[in-house]
Design a protein around this motif. Structure first.
Motif, PDB file in Angstrom:
ATOM      1  N   VAL A  13       8.109  32.154 -62.065  1.00  0.00           N
ATOM      2  CA  VAL A  13       8.305  31.729 -60.668  1.00  0.00           C
ATOM      3  C   VAL A  13       7.355  32.487 -59.749  1.00  0.00           C
ATOM      4  N   ILE A  14       7.233  33.784 -59.952  1.00  0.00           N
ATOM      5  CA  ILE A  14       6.325  34.586 -59.127  1.00  0.00           C
ATOM      6  C   ILE A  14       4.884  34.098 -59.299  1.00  0.00           C
ATOM      7  N   ALA A  15       4.463  33.890 -60.533  1.00  0.00           N
ATOM      8  CA  ALA A  15       3.092  33.405 -60.787  1.00  0.00           C
ATOM      9  C   ALA A  15       2.885  32.020 -60.183  1.00  0.00           C
ATOM     10  N   HIS A  16       3.901  31.159 -60.275  1.00  0.00           N
ATOM     11  CA  HIS A  16       3.783  29.802 -59.747  1.00  0.00           C
ATOM     12  C   HIS A  16       3.688  29.806 -58.225  1.00  0.00           C
ATOM     13  N   VAL A  17       4.576  30.557 -57.592  1.00  0.00           N
ATOM     14  CA  VAL A  17       4.561  30.611 -56.128  1.00  0.00           C
ATOM     15  C   VAL A  17       3.272  31.264 -55.633  1.00  0.00           C
ATOM     16  N   ALA A  18       2.860  32.359 -56.259  1.00  0.00           N
ATOM     17  CA  ALA A  18       1.642  33.053 -55.828  1.00  0.00           C
ATOM     18  C   ALA A  18       0.415  32.159 -55.985  1.00  0.00           C
ATOM     19  N   SER A  19       0.294  31.466 -57.104  1.00  0.00           N
ATOM     20  CA  SER A  19      -0.878  30.607 -57.307  1.00  0.00           C
ATOM     21  C   SER A  19      -0.832  29.389 -56.388  1.00  0.00           C
ATOM     22  N   SER A  20       0.358  28.866 -56.143  1.00  0.00           N
ATOM     23  CA  SER A  20       0.482  27.721 -55.235  1.00  0.00           C
ATOM     24  C   SER A  20       0.132  28.100 -53.799  1.00  0.00           C
ATOM     25  N   VAL A  21       0.593  29.257 -53.370  1.00  0.00           N
ATOM     26  CA  VAL A  21       0.262  29.742 -52.024  1.00  0.00           C
ATOM     27  C   VAL A  21      -1.241  30.026 -51.933  1.00  0.00           C
ATOM     28  N   ALA A  22      -1.815  30.590 -52.969  1.00  0.00           N
ATOM     29  CA  ALA A  22      -3.259  30.850 -52.985  1.00  0.00           C
ATOM     30  C   ALA A  22      -4.035  29.542 -52.907  1.00  0.00           C
ATOM     31  N   TRP A  23      -3.569  28.518 -53.607  1.00  0.00           N
ATOM     32  CA  TRP A  23      -4.251  27.211 -53.589  1.00  0.00           C
ATOM     33  C   TRP A  23      -4.178  26.599 -52.188  1.00  0.00           C
ATOM     34  N   LEU A  24      -3.023  26.716 -51.540  1.00  0.00           N
ATOM     35  CA  LEU A  24      -2.890  26.236 -50.167  1.00  0.00           C
ATOM     36  C   LEU A  24      -3.787  27.040 -49.231  1.00  0.00           C
ATOM     37  N   GLY A  25      -3.854  28.356 -49.427  1.00  0.00           N
ATOM     38  CA  GLY A  25      -4.739  29.198 -48.615  1.00  0.00           C
ATOM     39  C   GLY A  25      -6.204  28.840 -48.811  1.00  0.00           C
ATOM     40  N   LEU A  26      -6.580  28.550 -50.049  1.00  0.00           N
ATOM     41  CA  LEU A  26      -7.956  28.111 -50.314  1.00  0.00           C
ATOM     42  C   LEU A  26      -8.248  26.817 -49.574  1.00  0.00           C
ATOM     43  N   SER A  27      -7.312  25.884 -49.607  1.00  0.00           N
ATOM     44  CA  SER A  27      -7.515  24.612 -48.895  1.00  0.00           C
ATOM     45  C   SER A  27      -7.640  24.823 -47.392  1.00  0.00           C
ATOM     46  N   ALA A  28      -6.814  25.699 -46.839  1.00  0.00           N
ATOM     47  CA  ALA A  28      -6.906  25.998 -45.403  1.00  0.00           C
ATOM     48  C   ALA A  28      -8.266  26.615 -45.075  1.00  0.00           C
ATOM     49  N   SER A  29      -8.746  27.512 -45.933  1.00  0.00           N
ATOM     50  CA  SER A  29     -10.072  28.108 -45.729  1.00  0.00           C
ATOM     51  C   SER A  29     -11.169  27.051 -45.782  1.00  0.00           C
ATOM     52  N   LEU A  30     -11.037  26.116 -46.724  1.00  0.00           N
ATOM     53  CA  LEU A  30     -12.042  25.055 -46.844  1.00  0.00           C
ATOM     54  C   LEU A  30     -12.021  24.116 -45.638  1.00  0.00           C
ATOM     55  N   ILE A  31     -10.839  23.909 -45.052  1.00  0.00           N
ATOM     56  CA  ILE A  31     -10.768  23.106 -43.819  1.00  0.00           C
ATOM     57  C   ILE A  31     -11.537  23.790 -42.704  1.00  0.00           C
ATOM     58  N   VAL A  32     -11.300  25.081 -42.530  1.00  0.00           N
ATOM     59  CA  VAL A  32     -11.985  25.830 -41.462  1.00  0.00           C
ATOM     60  C   VAL A  32     -13.497  25.818 -41.686  1.00  0.00           C
ATOM     61  N   LEU A  33     -13.927  26.128 -42.904  1.00  0.00           N
ATOM     62  CA  LEU A  33     -15.361  26.149 -43.195  1.00  0.00           C
ATOM     63  C   LEU A  33     -15.981  24.761 -43.070  1.00  0.00           C
ATOM     64  N   GLY A  34     -15.271  23.730 -43.548  1.00  0.00           N
ATOM     65  CA  GLY A  34     -15.782  22.364 -43.432  1.00  0.00           C
ATOM     66  C   GLY A  34     -15.900  21.921 -41.990  1.00  0.00           C
ATOM     67  N   PHE A  35     -14.890  22.238 -41.187  1.00  0.00           N
ATOM     68  CA  PHE A  35     -14.941  21.895 -39.766  1.00  0.00           C
ATOM     69  C   PHE A  35     -16.103  22.611 -39.082  1.00  0.00           C
ATOM     70  N   TRP A  36     -16.291  23.870 -39.426  1.00  0.00           N
ATOM     71  CA  TRP A  36     -17.397  24.648 -38.859  1.00  0.00           C
ATOM     72  C   TRP A  36     -18.740  24.023 -39.251  1.00  0.00           C
ATOM     73  N   ALA A  37     -18.916  23.706 -40.523  1.00  0.00           N
ATOM     74  CA  ALA A  37     -20.174  23.115 -40.980  1.00  0.00           C
ATOM     75  C   ALA A  37     -20.402  21.744 -40.361  1.00  0.00           C
ATOM     76  N   PHE A  38     -19.347  20.978 -40.184  1.00  0.00           N
ATOM     77  CA  PHE A  38     -19.455  19.607 -39.680  1.00  0.00           C
ATOM     78  C   PHE A  38     -19.758  19.552 -38.188  1.00  0.00           C
ATOM     79  N   THR A  39     -19.259  20.546 -37.423  1.00  0.00           N
ATOM     80  CA  THR A  39     -19.361  20.470 -35.962  1.00  0.00           C
ATOM     81  C   THR A  39     -20.423  21.378 -35.343  1.00  0.00           C
ATOM     82  N   THR A  40     -20.961  22.311 -36.100  1.00  0.00           N
ATOM     83  CA  THR A  40     -21.907  23.252 -35.502  1.00  0.00           C
ATOM     84  C   THR A  40     -23.255  22.592 -35.193  1.00  0.00           C
TER      85      THR A  40
END
Length: 171
Positions: A13-40
């Motif tokens: 459960v700990i490994a599943h929750v930690a990896s799932s939260v990390a995957w969501l965090g990676l996606s959030a980071s990619l949104i920010v970076l993608g928005f930055w690259a797209f709008t700059t």
């Protein structure tokens, strides 16, 4: 597979929750970076954002996604929340689709975008650089909601259920 014992269950459960939260965090980071690259309007900033997104996805997306998927399968097979529950299978299918899309579309797409930039000229980027991480974030948030609410119950049997026994008259 037999049911997981408590220490193993907790570890998965700990490994599943930690990896799932990390995957969501990676996606959030990619949104920010993608928005930055797209709008700059700065070619160097566009290059930096697209390169950072490609490096993040290329380095950690597969280990994080594979861990979330594998631990989810172990928990599905090793707990009472098995494949007979609709929400468990919906979550599994959504996670598997997101993982395949990450491996076969997102990572190569980000790498190609980063490779096409030189840092000295502004490029017109495809909106997929933002759309793909938004879709994956929606999938991960949906999986979180499913895990918390556990809707729908079990799959119904293909054969009709037997008729209930007649009620006793109380005599």
């Amino acid at each position: 597979m037999s049911k997981l014992r408590r220490p193993a269950y907790r570890g998965f459960v700990i490994a599943h929750v930690a990896s799932s939260v990390a995957w969501l965090g990676l996606s959030a980071s990619l949104i920010v970076l993608g928005f930055w690259a797209f709008t700059t309007s700065d070619p160097a900033a566009q290059f930096a954002a697209a390169t950072a997104a490609a490096r993040l996805a290329g380095t950690i997306a597969i280990p994080i996604g594979a861990t979330a998927l594998a631990t989810g399968i172990v928990l599905m097979l090793g707990t009472r929340w098995g494949p007979s529950y609709v929400w468990v299978l919906v979550k599994l299918v959504a996670t598997a689709i997101a993982f395949c899309a990450t491996v076969f579309a997102l990572r190569p797409g980000l790498a190609a975008t980063a490779a096409s930039l030189d840092g000295s000229t502004l490029a017109a980027l495809d909106s997929q650089i933002i759309a793909a991480p938004i879709v994956s974030s929606a999938i991960y948030l949906g999986a979180t909601i499913l895990s918390y609410l556990k809707p729908w119950g079990r799959w119904r049997a293909v054969a009709p259920a037997p008729s209930p026994a007649p009620a006793h008259s109380g005599r």
